[in-house]
Design a protein around this motif. Sequence first.
Motif, PDB file in Angstrom:
ATOM      1  N   SER A 195       0.857  -1.186   0.000  1.00 27.16           N
ATOM      2  CA  SER A 195       0.000   0.000   0.000  1.00 27.16           C
ATOM      3  C   SER A 195       0.892   1.234   0.000  1.00 27.16           C
ATOM      4  N   ILE A 196       0.414   2.323  -0.591  1.00 30.61           N
ATOM      5  CA  ILE A 196       1.166   3.568  -0.573  1.00 30.61           C
ATOM      6  C   ILE A 196       1.444   4.021   0.853  1.00 30.61           C
ATOM      7  N   ALA A 197       0.595   3.570   1.789  1.00 26.80           N
ATOM      8  CA  ALA A 197       0.775   3.942   3.201  1.00 26.80           C
ATOM      9  C   ALA A 197       1.879   3.141   3.881  1.00 26.80           C
TER      10      ALA A 197
ATOM     11  N   ALA B 177      -0.096  -3.508   9.233  1.00 26.62           N
ATOM     12  CA  ALA B 177      -0.339  -2.074   9.026  1.00 26.62           C
ATOM     13  C   ALA B 177       0.742  -1.503   8.105  1.00 26.62           C
ATOM     14  N   PRO B 178       0.364  -1.082   6.920  1.00 23.62           N
ATOM     15  CA  PRO B 178      -0.994  -1.065   6.375  1.00 23.62           C
ATOM     16  C   PRO B 178      -1.400  -2.436   5.826  1.00 23.62           C
ATOM     17  N   ALA B 179      -2.703  -2.682   5.868  1.00 16.16           N
ATOM     18  CA  ALA B 179      -3.259  -3.898   5.280  1.00 16.16           C
ATOM     19  C   ALA B 179      -4.012  -3.525   4.009  1.00 16.16           C
ATOM     20  N   SER B 180      -3.500  -3.939   2.876  1.00 16.12           N
ATOM     21  CA  SER B 180      -4.152  -3.649   1.599  1.00 16.12           C
ATOM     22  C   SER B 180      -5.416  -4.491   1.433  1.00 16.12           C
ATOM     23  N   ALA B 181      -6.232  -4.146   0.473  1.00 18.92           N
ATOM     24  CA  ALA B 181      -7.443  -4.927   0.189  1.00 18.92           C
ATOM     25  C   ALA B 181      -7.075  -6.368  -0.153  1.00 18.92           C
ATOM     26  N   ASP B 182      -5.994  -6.537  -0.918  1.00 20.97           N
ATOM     27  CA  ASP B 182      -5.565  -7.873  -1.298  1.00 20.97           C
ATOM     28  C   ASP B 182      -5.120  -8.675  -0.086  1.00 20.97           C
ATOM     29  N   SER B 183      -4.352  -8.069   0.816  1.00 24.09           N
ATOM     30  CA  SER B 183      -3.865  -8.799   1.987  1.00 24.09           C
ATOM     31  C   SER B 183      -5.015  -9.194   2.901  1.00 24.09           C
ATOM     32  N   ILE B 184      -6.041  -8.355   2.985  1.00 24.55           N
ATOM     33  CA  ILE B 184      -7.217  -8.684   3.789  1.00 24.55           C
ATOM     34  C   ILE B 184      -7.944  -9.885   3.184  1.00 24.55           C
ATOM     35  N   ALA B 185      -8.084  -9.877   1.867  1.00 26.63           N
ATOM     36  CA  ALA B 185      -8.733 -11.013   1.198  1.00 26.63           C
ATOM     37  C   ALA B 185      -7.941 -12.295   1.414  1.00 26.63           C
ATOM     38  N   ARG B 186      -6.628 -12.206   1.385  1.00 26.73           N
ATOM     39  CA  ARG B 186      -5.783 -13.383   1.586  1.00 26.73           C
ATOM     40  C   ARG B 186      -5.915 -13.917   3.013  1.00 26.73           C
ATOM     41  N   LEU B 187      -6.036 -13.011   3.989  1.00 32.33           N
ATOM     42  CA  LEU B 187      -6.248 -13.448   5.368  1.00 32.33           C
ATOM     43  C   LEU B 187      -7.559 -14.219   5.495  1.00 32.33           C
ATOM     44  N   VAL B 188      -8.592 -13.709   4.840  1.00 32.74           N
ATOM     45  CA  VAL B 188      -9.898 -14.382   4.891  1.00 32.74           C
ATOM     46  C   VAL B 188      -9.798 -15.785   4.303  1.00 32.74           C
ATOM     47  N   GLN B 189      -9.042 -15.916   3.231  1.00 31.67           N
ATOM     48  CA  GLN B 189      -8.889 -17.214   2.564  1.00 31.67           C
ATOM     49  C   GLN B 189      -7.960 -18.157   3.332  1.00 31.67           C
TER      50      GLN B 189
ATOM     51  N   MET C  20      -6.535   1.684   1.864  1.00 27.75           N
ATOM     52  CA  MET C  20      -6.845   1.475   0.446  1.00 27.75           C
ATOM     53  C   MET C  20      -7.692   2.637  -0.073  1.00 27.75           C
ATOM     54  N   ASN C  21      -7.913   2.665  -1.367  1.00 31.39           N
ATOM     55  CA  ASN C  21      -8.779   3.646  -2.002  1.00 31.39           C
ATOM     56  C   ASN C  21     -10.191   3.549  -1.423  1.00 31.39           C
ATOM     57  N   GLN C  22     -10.853   4.708  -1.330  1.00 31.03           N
ATOM     58  CA  GLN C  22     -12.176   4.740  -0.694  1.00 31.03           C
ATOM     59  C   GLN C  22     -13.194   3.862  -1.413  1.00 31.03           C
TER      60      GLN C  22
END
Length: 416
Positions: free
Chosen positions: A31-33, A104-116, A140-142
């Motif tokens: 993430s840019i953050a 931190a930061p957790a990107s949208a992709d990393s969150i999806a991977r955690l769920v999986q 992530m982007n809004q």
Amino acid sequence: MDATFDINFPGCIGQMARLLNRNFIIGVTGSIAAYKAAEITRELKREGANVRVIMTDGACEFITPLTLQALSGNPVHTGLLDTDAEAAMGHIELARWADALVIAPASADSIARLVQGRADDLLGACALATPAPVFVAPAMNQEMWAKAATQENIHVLQNRGITILGPDSGSQACGDIGAGRLLDPREIIESLVATFLTGQLAGKHVVITAGPTREPLCPVRYLSNRSSGKMGYALAEACINAGARTTLISGPVHCEAPPGVVLVPVETTQEMLDASMAASDDADIFIGAAAVVDFRPESVATQKIKREGSTTMDLKLVSNPDIIASIAARQVRPSLVVGFAAETNDVTTYARNKLKKKRLDFIFANDVSDSAIGFNSDSNAGTLISADNDITMALSSKRVLAETMIAELAKHLPET
């Protein structure tokens, strides 16, 4: 005493380091953050924490591992299949080391991977392997944050017990305005502090015994055991963090006493008993984590015992007082008296017998024949047993286990 106890720690100006000696893994994703992970790492270090960093491939495109290595004081972990590390099951050891995993930061992709439950990179493998609490700070982007898929993923993680930190709202690197910004690093730190400084024992007094005792044979020799004191010291730290006034009665060890404890150094079992009886007059909880020597020499030589050609030596031993039973038998006793049963066989059976015989409220039973959780290990596992319940505590660092145990004991104190 073997050890020097120093509770004055440099670098904590104006206040006590609130996360002193806690172990944090910071997971940094693409993430840019990612650059804000540097500030999170620095602030955790200022709070006294030990920090290790895991970076995904994407994170390395935004910030260099060298930056986070310099700030954390530890090499940065980037690959799951590190030959040297994996020879010792490095990702498992890293996962067990942590008191908390903070992504931190957790990107949208990393969150999806955690769920999986993906474990094809080091961060995912550690997230699955750690028994410690996991914190996720989305960034992530809004529009990505608002999508149903992301919101569903967040709910899944929350239902699994993962704590979500943020996100914040405002202007974003892409020019959009809205929710999805990484929560301010100081707010992340304050959330972590609030989690670990629980206050569950505010206003309570806890007395803990730790380490071995020693029984002298002569001025240079003694009887003792292999106890390191690590479990008792971890419990003392957990009690301090839970807001308790904490008295730590310790045999000779090489552990540093947590700031804020009242440390009472002792050597013999009788000295530990005398200190325990005095300290527990107003105690709410007494935890006997020490490994005391059960027998002492009937007499102690005033000079060094010499061989002088002998091939054998006879020792006559007499029984030492039973500290935990003495505390439990007091007419006015602590609300909870908690013992430890370090056994090598029939662990639960012996522990239950000890619980009943010594009139304890709880006993923690563990198998010290297992090198992973035996004396001197940094990890532990076992069962917290009461008259009507068994609570299994999985293998974790002694600090994490201590936090879990203290949280459970706090539930059983009478309301005041």
